[in-house]
Scaffold this active site. Structure first.
Site, PDB file in Angstrom:
ATOM      1  N   LYS A   1       1.448  -2.809   8.901  1.00 57.94           N
ATOM      2  CA  LYS A   1       2.755  -1.785   8.875  1.00 57.94           C
ATOM      3  C   LYS A   1       4.021  -3.242   9.221  1.00 57.94           C
ATOM      4  O   LYS A   1       4.130  -3.352  10.515  1.00 57.94           O
ATOM      5  CB  LYS A   1       2.697  -0.499   9.901  1.00 57.94           C
ATOM      6  CG  LYS A   1       4.432   0.075   9.275  1.00 57.94           C
ATOM      7  CD  LYS A   1       4.478   1.365  10.956  1.00 57.94           C
ATOM      8  CE  LYS A   1       5.133   1.871  10.183  1.00 57.94           C
ATOM      9  NZ  LYS A   1       5.248   3.436  11.359  1.00 57.94           N
TER      10      LYS A   1
ATOM     11  N   GLY B   1       9.790   1.948   7.046  1.00 62.78           N
ATOM     12  CA  GLY B   1       8.760   0.644   6.834  1.00 62.78           C
ATOM     13  C   GLY B   1       7.863   0.174   5.027  1.00 62.78           C
ATOM     14  O   GLY B   1       7.790   1.265   4.743  1.00 62.78           O
TER      15      GLY B   1
ATOM     16  N   VAL C   1       3.944  -0.851   4.979  1.00 51.44           N
ATOM     17  CA  VAL C   1       2.656  -1.237   4.666  1.00 51.44           C
ATOM     18  C   VAL C   1       1.846  -1.713   3.713  1.00 51.44           C
ATOM     19  O   VAL C   1       2.070  -1.659   2.335  1.00 51.44           O
ATOM     20  CB  VAL C   1       2.159   0.118   4.782  1.00 51.44           C
ATOM     21  CG1 VAL C   1       0.516  -0.419   5.690  1.00 51.44           C
ATOM     22  CG2 VAL C   1       2.162   0.941   6.127  1.00 51.44           C
TER      23      VAL C   1
ATOM     24  N   LEU D   1       0.659  -1.254  -0.200  1.00 50.53           N
ATOM     25  CA  LEU D   1      -0.208   0.109   0.161  1.00 50.53           C
ATOM     26  C   LEU D   1       1.007   1.401  -0.288  1.00 50.53           C
ATOM     27  O   LEU D   1       0.176   2.384  -0.180  1.00 50.53           O
ATOM     28  CB  LEU D   1      -0.810   0.125   1.149  1.00 50.53           C
ATOM     29  CG  LEU D   1      -1.884  -1.538   1.033  1.00 50.53           C
ATOM     30  CD1 LEU D   1      -3.112  -0.975   2.484  1.00 50.53           C
ATOM     31  CD2 LEU D   1      -2.771  -0.632   0.180  1.00 50.53           C
ATOM     32  N   GLY D   2       2.206   1.209   0.578  1.00 49.77           N
ATOM     33  CA  GLY D   2       2.860   2.485   0.514  1.00 49.77           C
ATOM     34  C   GLY D   2       4.496   2.095   1.349  1.00 49.77           C
ATOM     35  O   GLY D   2       4.243   1.207   2.182  1.00 49.77           O
TER      36      GLY D   2
ATOM     37  N   GLY E   1       7.381   3.647   3.365  1.00 50.29           N
ATOM     38  CA  GLY E   1       7.657   4.662   4.348  1.00 50.29           C
ATOM     39  C   GLY E   1       9.964   5.097   4.508  1.00 50.29           C
ATOM     40  O   GLY E   1      10.204   3.774   4.012  1.00 50.29           O
ATOM     41  N   GLY E   2      10.065   5.865   4.912  1.00 47.03           N
ATOM     42  CA  GLY E   2      11.604   5.599   5.505  1.00 47.03           C
ATOM     43  C   GLY E   2      11.462   4.507   7.114  1.00 47.03           C
ATOM     44  O   GLY E   2      12.717   3.720   6.914  1.00 47.03           O
TER      45      GLY E   2
ATOM     46  N   ASP F   1       4.868  12.161  15.089  1.00 48.86           N
ATOM     47  CA  ASP F   1       4.862  12.693  14.005  1.00 48.86           C
ATOM     48  C   ASP F   1       3.677  12.374  12.937  1.00 48.86           C
ATOM     49  O   ASP F   1       3.059  11.814  11.855  1.00 48.86           O
ATOM     50  CB  ASP F   1       5.636  10.889  12.354  1.00 48.86           C
ATOM     51  CG  ASP F   1       6.047  11.309  11.226  1.00 48.86           C
ATOM     52  OD1 ASP F   1       6.251  12.213  10.919  1.00 48.86           O
ATOM     53  OD2 ASP F   1       5.992   9.892  11.115  1.00 48.86           O
TER      54      ASP F   1
END
Length: 696
Positions: free
Chosen positions: A443, A427, A429, A421-422, A424-425, A538
């Site tokens: 996640k 990990g 998802v 799904l996405g 990031g820095g 965050d």
């Protein structure tokens, strides 16, 4: 004619096979300077795997004894086949300033492009580092989208905190996401903000930014004091990327790269493609025919323990007790005498039974080690405490599950790329489907600090009890892995950032104020109504999701912290957050408060009102604007120009009065001193009133 066509097809197939076996050609050079060049890499045409421009073709400058990637120019320092890694050199970016005025007097920003090659930046072994006081560095990908960055300042030496490169010691660092194939750095600073003298204390003449091998930088430590032009090593992951994975690669025997009889295909852990490894008990180059050779374990007694008679076998070894004794020969114990049998048949049966027992013991030991590792991770992540506490809360209706690693793997189809799904820095998802058919978001983080591990169970217990319509529900976790995995409810319409900046169907102005009010209400609940209070840590538009009705859902509480009761309560912690949203006071003091979330949320409101990203690229090297949306807005607001930078549709639909009141609220939330900012409850109430007026 048919025979001629068949012959031509045969010749074409032989040509493909011959090109795929280029490593067998004796004329191919395999050394450049002190760097060994293993296949699938090669120097010159026909000596490497695949197409010319895929990164496997290298060039050797014999005079300078330098190896580079053909078509890209990156200097190669080392190549590892077993790890599927390459070390290349990256020139550091630099910006220098005139101290009295703070103006930029020299800037050299050194990008690195890998797009179209077999390489990707290693998210596990490389990091982004910025050095200088005050420093503001970040980088974009090939599409011009902000990836990550960090800010650094210098605390007075008498107030220095333990540790290194933590943000307040003139050095900061940031992890990088998976799948990154392009790096375009930007360097800015706070120097032009004359009224913010706090940031100008202990300033340095120049700031530097670079991607770097994390272990190399850690070992350099305090000895890293380079200035001027310098290069640093950075780790790249490589893979065979002409097929999406092993299944597709095996279907084309002509291009399948795993050539050795004892090679095994593994899915790439960074981006599409696959890598080849030698099977257990073999070593060498799996990309070469007969490249994997048997390991003679009996010659490596320090690595493969055997205190008895060692017999090497293909892919393994047999370790037996000396004649006349019995016991476990892989463990140092005094031998026990045994009774001898004279018949040959008894000896044969004994050897067979011994082999059977050894094999069974090996399988049992492997399973036991795996179970012990899972049990160790479960316990160190607080699984026993969490399980016990959840039992006492069963009667309260708290729906929270502790999943096994196998359950999570099945739910995500083995963490398939199609389920991402996405990224990031910290990990990735994945979308998962539980046995009851319910969709979840899993996640899978890459790193976690020691303190977070110690407090994980307690914090999961608190977060599991959050029940707010605008907070993504945490439904479970997996503790059998080194870094715990979190399982959330699935929210279908993506994140707010994509709705604002994605270029598709965007949120109408009135809906933007509503989403801001809903998000503020969720954060106010976490600060004031949760017990103990929860600090998000965050807050950003990417961490606010939208459900089927486009209602806001605050997400990603994995970085959150529990705080003592009271609005002024602070938690001492390592600085963590996202550049552009990070509270400057938190950066300076390492004291996280509810007002830190207020600052970050104000940047989200700015994104909603202006339609701009938290960072704006600055191409003019003569400009010393650091690209921060918050600082840019404050400068415009102080000059009375805040209406000019609002999204045109927002200004037209909401009206001047609503825009002015919203801008005034944002200015208050962006105050440099946390005590001058309103509480999140006040922010939520104000946004709710503005949203109601916008709908009238």
């Amino acid at each position: 004619m048919e025979a001629l066509a068949a012959l031509l097809r045969l010749l074409l197939w032989l040509a493909v096979v011959a090109s795929s076996h280029a490593q067998q050609r004796p004329r191919c050079r395999r050394q450049c300077g002190n760097v060994t060049v293993p296949y699938p890499f090669g120097i010159g045409a026909g000596c490497h795997h695949g197409a010319t421009a895929n990164g496997f073709r290298l060039r050797c400058d014999a005079r300078r004894r330098r190896l580079t990637v053909a078509g890209y120019g990156h200097v190669v320092a080392a190549i590892s086949v077993p790890k599927a890694e390459a070390t290349v050199l990256l020139n550091a970016s630099r910006a220098c300033y005139d101290r009295p005025s703070g103006r930029v007097v020299g800037r050299r920003e050194k990008p690195m492009a890998l797009n179209g090659s077999a390489f990707l930046f290693s998210s596990m072994k490389s990091k982004f580092v910025s050095i200088g006081c005050p420093g503001l560095s970040y980088f974009f990908d090939g599409g011009g989208d902000y990836v990550t960055g960090c800010m650094s300042v210098c605390r007075p030496s008498e107030r220095a905190l333990p540790g290194s490169c933590r943000g307040d010691d003139g050095c900061c660092q940031s992890t990088i996401p998976l799948g990154l194939d392009s790096y375009h750095p930007r360097l800015g600073s706070f120097r032009a903000r004359g009224q913010e003298t706090t940031f100008l204390e202990n300033s340095t003449a120049c700031s530097y930014a670079f991607m770097v091998d994390a272990m190399w930088f850690w070992l350099a430590g305090a000895r890293f004091n380079r200035t001027g032009d310098f290069a640093v090593p950075v780790i790249l992951d490589w893979a065979i990327r002409d097929a999406p994975g092993c299944a597709a690669a095996r279907r084309d025997a002509g291009t399948y790269a795993c050539r050795s009889a004892h090679a095994v295909c593994l899915e790439s852990s960074n981006g599409p493609g696959y890598i080849c490894n030698c099977t257990d008990g073999y070593e060498g180059n799996p990309y070469v025919t007969d490249g994997c050779s048997d390991v003679n374990e009996c010659e490596r007694r320090d690595e493969f323990l055997c205190y008895g008679v060692c017999i090497n076998t293909p892919g393994s070894f047999i370790c037996t007790c000396p004649k006349g004794s019995s016991g476990n020969a892989t463990t140092w114990l005094p031998p026990r005498h045994q009774v001898h049998h004279s018949t040959q048949g008894s000896v044969s049966v004994g050897v067979f039974m011994l082999l059977l027992v050894c094999f069974s013991a090996h399988v049992w030991l492997q399973k036991r080690r795996l179970l012990r590792a899972k049990q160790r991770f479960f316990e160190q992540n607080g699984g026993l405490l969490l399980h016990q506490q959840l039992g006492t809360l069963a009667s309260t209706g708290v729906a929270f599950s502790i999943f096994s690693e196998e359950e999570i793997s099945r739910a995500t189809d083995g963490f398939a790329e199609a389920r991402v799904l996405g990224r990031g820095g910290h990990g990735v998802v994945y979308k998962g489907v539980l046995p009851d058919g319910s969709a979840v978001a899993v996640k899978r983080s890459m790193t976690v600090d020691a303190r977070q591990v110690r407090e994980f169970a307690r914090e999961m217990l608190i977060l599991s009890q959050i029940n707010h319509r605008h907070v993504v529900k945490l439904v479970g976790c997996c503790l059998e892995v080194e870094v715990p995995m979190l399982v959330y409810e699935y929210v279908p319409n993506g994140n707010l950032s994509s709705q604002i900046h994605g270029g598709g169907v965007l949120l109408p102005p009135a809906a933007r104020l509503r989403v801001a009010a809903e998000s503020a209400d969720a954060l106010a609940y976490m600060h004031s109504s949760a017990s103990p209070p929860i600090l998000h840590r965050d807050v950003k538009s990417a961490n606010i999701l939208l459900d089927g009705d486009l209602a806001a859902k605050v997400a990603d509480l994995g970085a959150s912290r529990l705080a003592p009761a009271g609005e002024a309560a602070a938690v001492a912690t390592m600085v963590q957050g996202t550049l552009g949203y990070l509270d400057p006071e938190y950066l300076l003091t390492c004291q996280l408060t509810s007002k830190s979330d207020v600052y970050s949320f104000a940047v989200v409101v700015l994104e909603l009102l202006t339609g701009r990203k938290a960072f704006v690229p600055v191409e003019d090297e003569e400009e010393d604007e650091e690209g921060s949306l918050a600082f840019w807005f404050l400068a415009a607001a102080h000059e009375g120009r805040h209406r000019e930078i609002m999204d045109r549709r927002v200004g037209e639909e909401l009206g001047v009065e609503v825009i002015d009141e919203a801008a005034e609220l944002v200015v208050q939330c962006l105050s440099m001193a946390g005590e001058d900012r309103p509480t999140m409850k006040d922010v939520a109430d104000k946004l709710q009133r503005l949203s109601s007026r916008a709908h009238e």
